[in-house]
Enzyme design. Sequence first.
Site, PDB file in Angstrom:
ATOM      1  N   HIS A  55       0.857  -1.186   0.000  1.00 58.88           N
ATOM      2  CA  HIS A  55       0.000   0.000   0.000  1.00 58.88           C
ATOM      3  C   HIS A  55       0.895   1.239   0.000  1.00 58.88           C
ATOM      4  O   HIS A  55       2.059   1.192   0.406  1.00 58.88           O
ATOM      5  CB  HIS A  55      -0.894   0.014   1.229  1.00 58.88           C
ATOM      6  N   GLU A  57       1.031   3.810   1.904  1.00 54.47           N
ATOM      7  CA  GLU A  57       1.555   4.160   3.226  1.00 54.47           C
ATOM      8  C   GLU A  57       2.750   3.282   3.598  1.00 54.47           C
ATOM      9  O   GLU A  57       3.765   3.764   4.099  1.00 54.47           O
ATOM     10  CB  GLU A  57       0.482   4.005   4.305  1.00 54.47           C
ATOM     11  N   CYS A  85      -6.274   1.844   5.708  1.00 59.77           N
ATOM     12  CA  CYS A  85      -6.957   0.595   6.067  1.00 59.77           C
ATOM     13  C   CYS A  85      -6.448   0.122   7.428  1.00 59.77           C
ATOM     14  O   CYS A  85      -5.536   0.716   8.019  1.00 59.77           O
ATOM     15  CB  CYS A  85      -6.687  -0.465   4.998  1.00 59.77           C
ATOM     16  N   CYS A  88      -2.651  -0.605   7.508  1.00 60.49           N
ATOM     17  CA  CYS A  88      -1.850   0.618   7.526  1.00 60.49           C
ATOM     18  C   CYS A  88      -1.986   1.352   8.862  1.00 60.49           C
ATOM     19  O   CYS A  88      -1.028   1.974   9.321  1.00 60.49           O
ATOM     20  CB  CYS A  88      -2.211   1.509   6.345  1.00 60.49           C
TER      21      CYS A  88
END
Length: 159
Positions: A55, A57, A85, A88
């Site tokens: 992701h 992040e 999410c 993260c």
Amino acid sequence: MISNLDQKWMILALKYASYAKKLGEIPIGAVLVLEEKIIGIGWNSSIIYNDPTAHAEIIAFRQAGQYLKNYRFINATLYVTLEPCIMCCGAIIHSRISRLVFGADYKKFYNRCSLKNIFINSKKDYKLSIIKNVMQDECSHILSNFFHEKRKNKIILLK
């Protein structure tokens, strides 16, 4: 409170989201800033890397860790185009950033649990400032357009 600096960094996160979109990834971008200097950038890359953890992040955190030679990013601010999410959020807690600034709400997230509760229940001594809805329209628009195009192309392919 939303500042000009918050908008400046979110514009950059949106550019990385656009790059992800060009690559066929879900258009999410992230910029990690410490003392007004970028220490990590990322865009969704799960498809390219065949990695469910890739992701925006997480990629920004990996870069920052290499740059700082540390896994803690105390006093850093993470700018991300979509509310993080659960995975993260866990990385945010472990990184100890001081601020999270995001653009669009992750609507599916609220059906399971709230971002606020994750951080309140994480550690009593960890305080995270959360600023939301920075450039919300732009951040929501890039995502909704991406999924609209995907659905449209799927229908065309089925005909």
